[in-house]
Design a protein around this motif. Structure first.
Motif, PDB file in Angstrom:
ATOM      1  N   LEU A  88       0.625  -1.259  -0.621  1.00  0.00           N
ATOM      2  CA  LEU A  88       0.426   0.197   0.022  1.00  0.00           C
ATOM      3  C   LEU A  88       0.814   1.366  -0.284  1.00  0.00           C
ATOM      4  CD1 LEU A  88      -3.039  -0.783   2.880  1.00  0.00           C
ATOM      5  CD2 LEU A  88      -2.518  -1.133  -0.031  1.00  0.00           C
ATOM      6  N   GLY A  89       2.165   1.229   0.648  1.00  0.00           N
ATOM      7  CA  GLY A  89       2.883   2.265   0.767  1.00  0.00           C
ATOM      8  C   GLY A  89       4.476   2.430   1.936  1.00  0.00           C
ATOM      9  N   ALA A  90       4.297   3.081   1.752  1.00  0.00           N
ATOM     10  CA  ALA A  90       6.433   2.877   2.361  1.00  0.00           C
ATOM     11  C   ALA A  90       5.976   4.768   2.941  1.00  0.00           C
ATOM     12  CB  ALA A  90       7.212   2.862   2.055  1.00  0.00           C
ATOM     13  N   TRP A  91       6.109   4.453   4.401  1.00  0.00           N
ATOM     14  CA  TRP A  91       6.812   5.495   5.506  1.00  0.00           C
ATOM     15  C   TRP A  91       8.279   6.058   4.942  1.00  0.00           C
ATOM     16  CZ3 TRP A  91       3.142   3.225   7.087  1.00  0.00           C
ATOM     17  CH2 TRP A  91       1.299   4.466   7.383  1.00  0.00           C
ATOM     18  N   ILE A  92       9.061   7.125   4.709  1.00  0.00           N
ATOM     19  CA  ILE A  92      10.705   6.751   4.827  1.00  0.00           C
ATOM     20  C   ILE A  92      11.338   8.180   5.717  1.00  0.00           C
ATOM     21  CG2 ILE A  92      10.338   6.134   2.242  1.00  0.00           C
ATOM     22  CD1 ILE A  92      11.618   8.807   1.286  1.00  0.00           C
ATOM     23  N   VAL A  93      12.480   7.312   6.098  1.00  0.00           N
ATOM     24  CA  VAL A  93      12.622   8.331   6.737  1.00  0.00           C
ATOM     25  C   VAL A  93      14.684   8.051   5.834  1.00  0.00           C
ATOM     26  CG1 VAL A  93      14.173   8.505   9.269  1.00  0.00           C
ATOM     27  CG2 VAL A  93      11.593   7.115   8.607  1.00  0.00           C
ATOM     28  N   PRO A  94      14.834   9.502   6.161  1.00  0.00           N
ATOM     29  CA  PRO A  94      16.392   9.957   5.628  1.00  0.00           C
ATOM     30  C   PRO A  94      16.861   9.907   5.810  1.00  0.00           C
ATOM     31  CG  PRO A  94      14.689  11.229   3.579  1.00  0.00           C
ATOM     32  CD  PRO A  94      13.329  10.475   5.101  1.00  0.00           C
ATOM     33  N   GLY A  95      18.026   8.960   5.644  1.00  0.00           N
ATOM     34  CA  GLY A  95      19.323   8.847   6.909  1.00  0.00           C
ATOM     35  C   GLY A  95      18.392   8.251   8.536  1.00  0.00           C
ATOM     36  N   GLY A  96      17.364   7.793   8.278  1.00  0.00           N
ATOM     37  CA  GLY A  96      16.843   6.926   9.334  1.00  0.00           C
ATOM     38  C   GLY A  96      17.910   5.786  10.099  1.00  0.00           C
ATOM     39  N   ASP A  97      16.677   5.096  10.814  1.00  0.00           N
ATOM     40  CA  ASP A  97      17.267   3.764  11.168  1.00  0.00           C
ATOM     41  C   ASP A  97      16.440   2.819  11.362  1.00  0.00           C
ATOM     42  OD1 ASP A  97      19.748   2.098  12.267  1.00  0.00           O
ATOM     43  OD2 ASP A  97      18.161   2.048  14.027  1.00  0.00           O
ATOM     44  N   GLU A  98      16.571   1.903  10.777  1.00  0.00           N
ATOM     45  CA  GLU A  98      14.916   0.763  11.085  1.00  0.00           C
ATOM     46  C   GLU A  98      15.066   0.387  12.006  1.00  0.00           C
ATOM     47  OE1 GLU A  98      16.003  -3.174   8.775  1.00  0.00           O
ATOM     48  OE2 GLU A  98      17.944  -2.222   9.119  1.00  0.00           O
ATOM     49  N   CYS A  99      15.804   0.137  13.188  1.00  0.00           N
ATOM     50  CA  CYS A  99      15.677  -0.182  14.232  1.00  0.00           C
ATOM     51  C   CYS A  99      14.841   0.491  15.328  1.00  0.00           C
ATOM     52  CB  CYS A  99      16.926  -0.859  14.996  1.00  0.00           C
ATOM     53  SG  CYS A  99      17.984  -2.499  15.059  1.00  0.00           S
ATOM     54  N   ALA A 100      15.702   2.005  14.831  1.00  0.00           N
ATOM     55  CA  ALA A 100      14.563   3.060  15.924  1.00  0.00           C
ATOM     56  C   ALA A 100      13.473   3.074  15.427  1.00  0.00           C
ATOM     57  CB  ALA A 100      15.370   4.742  15.222  1.00  0.00           C
ATOM     58  N   LEU A 101      13.363   2.624  13.342  1.00  0.00           N
ATOM     59  CA  LEU A 101      11.696   3.081  13.624  1.00  0.00           C
ATOM     60  C   LEU A 101      10.641   1.845  14.488  1.00  0.00           C
ATOM     61  CD1 LEU A 101      11.598   3.421   9.988  1.00  0.00           C
ATOM     62  CD2 LEU A 101      11.166   4.869  11.311  1.00  0.00           C
ATOM     63  N   VAL A 102      11.075   0.726  14.666  1.00  0.00           N
ATOM     64  CA  VAL A 102      11.073  -0.558  15.631  1.00  0.00           C
ATOM     65  C   VAL A 102      10.805  -0.218  16.959  1.00  0.00           C
ATOM     66  CG1 VAL A 102      11.347  -2.793  16.664  1.00  0.00           C
ATOM     67  CG2 VAL A 102      11.966  -2.357  13.584  1.00  0.00           C
ATOM     68  N   ALA A 103      11.317   0.658  17.355  1.00  0.00           N
ATOM     69  CA  ALA A 103      11.498   1.017  19.133  1.00  0.00           C
ATOM     70  C   ALA A 103      10.356   2.135  18.774  1.00  0.00           C
ATOM     71  CB  ALA A 103      12.635   1.628  19.796  1.00  0.00           C
ATOM     72  N   THR A 104      10.465   3.281  17.798  1.00  0.00           N
ATOM     73  CA  THR A 104       8.880   3.836  17.513  1.00  0.00           C
ATOM     74  C   THR A 104       8.085   3.541  17.867  1.00  0.00           C
ATOM     75  OG1 THR A 104      10.451   5.363  16.898  1.00  0.00           O
ATOM     76  CG2 THR A 104       8.302   5.813  16.573  1.00  0.00           C
ATOM     77  N   CYS A 123      16.923  -5.639  18.056  1.00  0.00           N
ATOM     78  CA  CYS A 123      14.624  -5.892  18.145  1.00  0.00           C
ATOM     79  C   CYS A 123      14.119  -7.617  18.046  1.00  0.00           C
ATOM     80  CB  CYS A 123      14.663  -5.805  16.470  1.00  0.00           C
ATOM     81  SG  CYS A 123      15.295  -4.054  16.383  1.00  0.00           S
ATOM     82  N   ALA A 124      13.223  -7.311  18.252  1.00  0.00           N
ATOM     83  CA  ALA A 124      12.291  -9.074  18.246  1.00  0.00           C
ATOM     84  C   ALA A 124      12.371  -9.088  17.171  1.00  0.00           C
ATOM     85  CB  ALA A 124      11.536  -8.644  19.995  1.00  0.00           C
ATOM     86  N   SER A 125      11.566  -8.346  16.019  1.00  0.00           N
ATOM     87  CA  SER A 125      11.055  -8.568  14.971  1.00  0.00           C
ATOM     88  C   SER A 125      11.207  -7.942  14.218  1.00  0.00           C
ATOM     89  CB  SER A 125       9.935  -9.354  14.695  1.00  0.00           C
ATOM     90  OG  SER A 125       9.389  -9.579  13.362  1.00  0.00           O
ATOM     91  N   HIS A 126      11.112  -7.308  12.967  1.00  0.00           N
ATOM     92  CA  HIS A 126      11.191  -5.796  12.238  1.00  0.00           C
ATOM     93  C   HIS A 126      10.234  -5.918  11.077  1.00  0.00           C
ATOM     94  CE1 HIS A 126      15.555  -4.720  11.890  1.00  0.00           C
ATOM     95  NE2 HIS A 126      14.840  -4.566  13.285  1.00  0.00           N
ATOM     96  N   LEU A 127       8.886  -6.792  11.797  1.00  0.00           N
ATOM     97  CA  LEU A 127       7.220  -6.468  10.899  1.00  0.00           C
ATOM     98  C   LEU A 127       6.639  -6.803  12.369  1.00  0.00           C
ATOM     99  CD1 LEU A 127       5.722  -7.652   8.572  1.00  0.00           C
ATOM    100  CD2 LEU A 127       5.595  -9.799   9.455  1.00  0.00           C
ATOM    101  N   LEU A 128       5.707  -5.625  12.505  1.00  0.00           N
ATOM    102  CA  LEU A 128       4.370  -5.831  12.713  1.00  0.00           C
ATOM    103  C   LEU A 128       3.191  -6.092  12.389  1.00  0.00           C
ATOM    104  CD1 LEU A 128       6.778  -2.279  15.125  1.00  0.00           C
ATOM    105  CD2 LEU A 128       6.515  -4.987  15.314  1.00  0.00           C
ATOM    106  N   ALA A 129       2.686  -6.123  13.461  1.00  0.00           N
ATOM    107  CA  ALA A 129       1.087  -5.977  12.649  1.00  0.00           C
ATOM    108  C   ALA A 129       0.533  -4.307  13.111  1.00  0.00           C
ATOM    109  CB  ALA A 129       0.241  -7.109  13.427  1.00  0.00           C
TER     110      ALA A 129
END
Length: 143
Positions: A88-104, A123-129
């Motif tokens: 459906l799409g994607a939110w992007i964070v230029p220069g960002g960190d995937e683990c910081a997104l998971v934490a958020t 991270c326990a997982s990078h996939l969230l419901a």
């Protein structure tokens, strides 16, 4: 309300630089998943968020653009989900960190432990419901 400039529903609008992203994928039917060394899990129909990073050539445009394509070889865990579901799409964070997104997004359920995070010790997982009725909030410090 104006559209979110960080949300992209097609790959041609993505920037080419490095960063992190959150994919929004909808599943319309059950999807059995088996990760190496783990018991099989079944993802129920619904919305899922996958946090990833794009640091290689082409950056966010190349990596997230790949997730939008159909018929690609399965290289990563997420390829099973994007092949079976609807991107459906994607939110992007230029220069960002995937683990910081998971934490958020850590208040969301983890449907498959270890999914997309086999090389990550944080991270326990990078996939969230993303259950219906639960608001999506990526606070400004993530961006």
């Amino acid at each position: 309300m104006p559209p979110d400039p960080l949300f992209h529903d097609r790959p041609d609008t993505l920037p080419p630089g490095p960063g992190a992203y959150v994919l929004l994928i909808a599943l319309d039917r059950d999807l059995p998943l088996r990760l190496p060394g783990k018991p099989e899990r079944v993802l129920a129909p619904g919305r899922y968020l996958y946090c990833g990073s794009a640091r290689g050539p082409g950056g966010l445009r190349a990596r997230v653009g790949r997730h939008f394509r159909h018929g690609k070889p399965e290289r990563w865990h997420i390829d099973r989900l994007t092949a079976a579901g609807r991107m459906l799409g994607a939110w992007i964070v230029p220069g960002g960190d995937e683990c910081a997104l998971v934490a958020t997004l850590s208040g969301l359920p983890v449907p498959v432990p270890g999914f997309g995070s086999s090389d990550c010790r944080r991270c326990a997982s990078h996939l969230l419901a993303w259950p219906n009725g639960v608001p999506m909030s990526l606070p400004d410090p993530c961006f």
